[in-house]
Design a protein around this motif. Sequence first.
Motif, PDB file in Angstrom:
ATOM      1  N   VAL A 179      45.188  33.971  52.421  1.00 21.25           N
ATOM      2  CA  VAL A 179      44.416  34.725  53.415  1.00 21.25           C
ATOM      3  C   VAL A 179      43.383  35.602  52.714  1.00 21.25           C
ATOM      4  O   VAL A 179      42.226  35.678  53.150  1.00 21.25           O
ATOM      5  N   MET A 180      43.772  36.222  51.616  1.00 20.51           N
ATOM      6  CA  MET A 180      42.834  37.055  50.858  1.00 20.51           C
ATOM      7  C   MET A 180      41.680  36.221  50.318  1.00 20.51           C
ATOM      8  O   MET A 180      40.525  36.643  50.361  1.00 20.51           O
ATOM      9  N   LEU A 181      41.984  35.026  49.838  1.00 18.57           N
ATOM     10  CA  LEU A 181      40.949  34.170  49.265  1.00 18.57           C
ATOM     11  C   LEU A 181      40.047  33.553  50.330  1.00 18.57           C
ATOM     12  O   LEU A 181      38.967  33.060  50.012  1.00 18.57           O
ATOM     13  N   ARG A 182      40.478  33.601  51.554  1.00 18.53           N
ATOM     14  CA  ARG A 182      39.630  33.108  52.640  1.00 18.53           C
ATOM     15  C   ARG A 182      38.356  33.932  52.730  1.00 18.53           C
ATOM     16  O   ARG A 182      37.294  33.421  53.050  1.00 18.53           O
ATOM     17  N   GLY A 183      38.463  35.222  52.402  1.00 14.71           N
ATOM     18  CA  GLY A 183      37.318  36.114  52.506  1.00 14.71           C
ATOM     19  C   GLY A 183      36.356  36.024  51.345  1.00 14.71           C
ATOM     20  O   GLY A 183      35.151  36.104  51.522  1.00 14.71           O
ATOM     21  N   ARG A 184      36.920  35.859  50.125  1.00 16.36           N
ATOM     22  CA  ARG A 184      36.044  35.773  48.950  1.00 16.36           C
ATOM     23  C   ARG A 184      36.850  35.343  47.735  1.00 16.36           C
ATOM     24  O   ARG A 184      38.076  35.396  47.733  1.00 16.36           O
ATOM     25  N   ASP A 185      36.152  34.926  46.684  1.00 17.62           N
ATOM     26  CA  ASP A 185      36.785  34.560  45.428  1.00 17.62           C
ATOM     27  C   ASP A 185      37.287  35.825  44.742  1.00 17.62           C
ATOM     28  O   ASP A 185      36.639  36.868  44.811  1.00 17.62           O
ATOM     29  N   LEU A 186      38.439  35.735  44.087  1.00 17.12           N
ATOM     30  CA  LEU A 186      39.042  36.910  43.460  1.00 17.12           C
ATOM     31  C   LEU A 186      39.565  36.591  42.071  1.00 17.12           C
ATOM     32  O   LEU A 186      40.035  35.479  41.812  1.00 17.12           O
ATOM     33  N   SER A 187      39.546  37.601  41.208  1.00 16.99           N
ATOM     34  CA  SER A 187      40.170  37.487  39.889  1.00 16.99           C
ATOM     35  C   SER A 187      41.663  37.772  40.034  1.00 16.99           C
ATOM     36  O   SER A 187      42.112  38.296  41.058  1.00 16.99           O
ATOM     37  N   ILE A 188      42.407  37.467  38.982  1.00 19.25           N
ATOM     38  CA  ILE A 188      43.845  37.753  38.994  1.00 19.25           C
ATOM     39  C   ILE A 188      44.074  39.246  39.224  1.00 19.25           C
ATOM     40  O   ILE A 188      44.938  39.641  40.016  1.00 19.25           O
ATOM     41  N   GLY A 189      43.292  40.070  38.562  1.00 17.62           N
ATOM     42  CA  GLY A 189      43.437  41.519  38.712  1.00 17.62           C
ATOM     43  C   GLY A 189      43.181  41.981  40.133  1.00 17.62           C
ATOM     44  O   GLY A 189      43.882  42.854  40.653  1.00 17.62           O
ATOM     45  N   GLU A 190      42.163  41.404  40.782  1.00 18.82           N
ATOM     46  CA  GLU A 190      41.853  41.783  42.164  1.00 18.82           C
ATOM     47  C   GLU A 190      42.972  41.371  43.115  1.00 18.82           C
ATOM     48  O   GLU A 190      43.299  42.099  44.046  1.00 18.82           O
ATOM     49  N   VAL A 191      43.567  40.218  42.858  1.00 15.90           N
ATOM     50  CA  VAL A 191      44.705  39.788  43.676  1.00 15.90           C
ATOM     51  C   VAL A 191      45.891  40.722  43.424  1.00 15.90           C
ATOM     52  O   VAL A 191      46.533  41.195  44.365  1.00 15.90           O
ATOM     53  N   ALA A 192      46.147  41.027  42.153  1.00 17.86           N
ATOM     54  CA  ALA A 192      47.300  41.856  41.783  1.00 17.86           C
ATOM     55  C   ALA A 192      47.232  43.251  42.386  1.00 17.86           C
ATOM     56  O   ALA A 192      48.273  43.852  42.679  1.00 17.86           O
ATOM     57  N   GLU A 193      46.024  43.777  42.603  1.00 14.04           N
ATOM     58  CA  GLU A 193      45.870  45.111  43.200  1.00 14.04           C
ATOM     59  C   GLU A 193      46.509  45.204  44.578  1.00 14.04           C
ATOM     60  O   GLU A 193      46.829  46.296  45.044  1.00 14.04           O
ATOM     61  N   ASN A 194      46.703  44.084  45.238  1.00 18.12           N
ATOM     62  CA  ASN A 194      47.225  44.056  46.597  1.00 18.12           C
ATOM     63  C   ASN A 194      48.737  43.891  46.676  1.00 18.12           C
ATOM     64  O   ASN A 194      49.293  43.826  47.773  1.00 18.12           O
ATOM     65  N   PHE A 195      49.383  43.784  45.517  1.00 12.89           N
ATOM     66  CA  PHE A 195      50.817  43.529  45.498  1.00 12.89           C
ATOM     67  C   PHE A 195      51.503  44.452  44.502  1.00 12.89           C
ATOM     68  O   PHE A 195      50.896  44.902  43.538  1.00 12.89           O
ATOM     69  N   ASP A 196      52.781  44.687  44.754  1.00  5.93           N
ATOM     70  CA  ASP A 196      53.591  45.483  43.837  1.00  5.93           C
ATOM     71  C   ASP A 196      54.301  44.530  42.881  1.00  5.93           C
ATOM     72  O   ASP A 196      55.521  44.334  42.955  1.00  5.93           O
ATOM     73  N   MET A 197      53.502  43.895  42.004  1.00  4.56           N
ATOM     74  CA  MET A 197      54.046  42.971  41.012  1.00  4.56           C
ATOM     75  C   MET A 197      53.086  42.926  39.828  1.00  4.56           C
ATOM     76  O   MET A 197      51.947  43.378  39.930  1.00  4.56           O
ATOM     77  N   THR A 198      53.554  42.372  38.752  1.00  5.59           N
ATOM     78  CA  THR A 198      52.738  42.303  37.542  1.00  5.59           C
ATOM     79  C   THR A 198      51.656  41.238  37.683  1.00  5.59           C
ATOM     80  O   THR A 198      51.752  40.332  38.526  1.00  5.59           O
ATOM     81  N   ARG A 199      50.656  41.346  36.819  1.00  4.20           N
ATOM     82  CA  ARG A 199      49.609  40.314  36.784  1.00  4.20           C
ATOM     83  C   ARG A 199      50.216  38.961  36.431  1.00  4.20           C
ATOM     84  O   ARG A 199      49.785  37.933  36.945  1.00  4.20           O
ATOM     85  N   ALA A 200      51.226  38.972  35.557  1.00  8.07           N
ATOM     86  CA  ALA A 200      51.878  37.712  35.170  1.00  8.07           C
ATOM     87  C   ALA A 200      52.540  37.048  36.387  1.00  8.07           C
ATOM     88  O   ALA A 200      52.463  35.821  36.545  1.00  8.07           O
ATOM     89  N   ALA A 201      53.167  37.842  37.237  1.00  8.90           N
ATOM     90  CA  ALA A 201      53.791  37.297  38.451  1.00  8.90           C
ATOM     91  C   ALA A 201      52.728  36.741  39.394  1.00  8.90           C
ATOM     92  O   ALA A 201      52.907  35.672  39.984  1.00  8.90           O
ATOM     93  N   VAL A 202      51.610  37.466  39.526  1.00  9.63           N
ATOM     94  CA  VAL A 202      50.512  36.986  40.369  1.00  9.63           C
ATOM     95  C   VAL A 202      49.978  35.678  39.804  1.00  9.63           C
ATOM     96  O   VAL A 202      49.702  34.731  40.545  1.00  9.63           O
ATOM     97  N   LYS A 203      49.828  35.605  38.489  1.00  8.17           N
ATOM     98  CA  LYS A 203      49.327  34.384  37.855  1.00  8.17           C
ATOM     99  C   LYS A 203      50.245  33.203  38.160  1.00  8.17           C
ATOM    100  O   LYS A 203      49.773  32.090  38.415  1.00  8.17           O
ATOM    101  N   LYS A 204      51.551  33.425  38.165  1.00  8.07           N
ATOM    102  CA  LYS A 204      52.489  32.350  38.502  1.00  8.07           C
ATOM    103  C   LYS A 204      52.271  31.870  39.931  1.00  8.07           C
ATOM    104  O   LYS A 204      52.281  30.670  40.210  1.00  8.07           O
TER     105      LYS A 204
END
Length: 105
Positions: A21-46
Amino acid sequence: MHTPQSAFRALADPTRRDILVMLRGRDLSIGEVAENFDMTRAAVKKHLTVLSDGGLITTVTRGRERISSLNPEGIAPVCDWFAFFEGFWDTRLAALKDAIEKDTE
């Protein structure tokens, strides 16, 4: 090759659905995605890897960042799988409608 199974696996997790849903609005980096969750960048990358393996996103490297984009065509195997059952439901729902109409006559 992306299969319906890999797309369903990717869609099975609510975090991954939120990422889509987040990517529907625009392209995002791993860091930008991670800002929206309470998890590590490594978890977001997975999570992003599972989405990519399912064909639902594409990722490109721009400098030091990996940018993820929604791949709308990636949902096609899921839609095709559901479409297979469309006739089944159309027949059943038409029969239900007929039964209800007969009961109300």
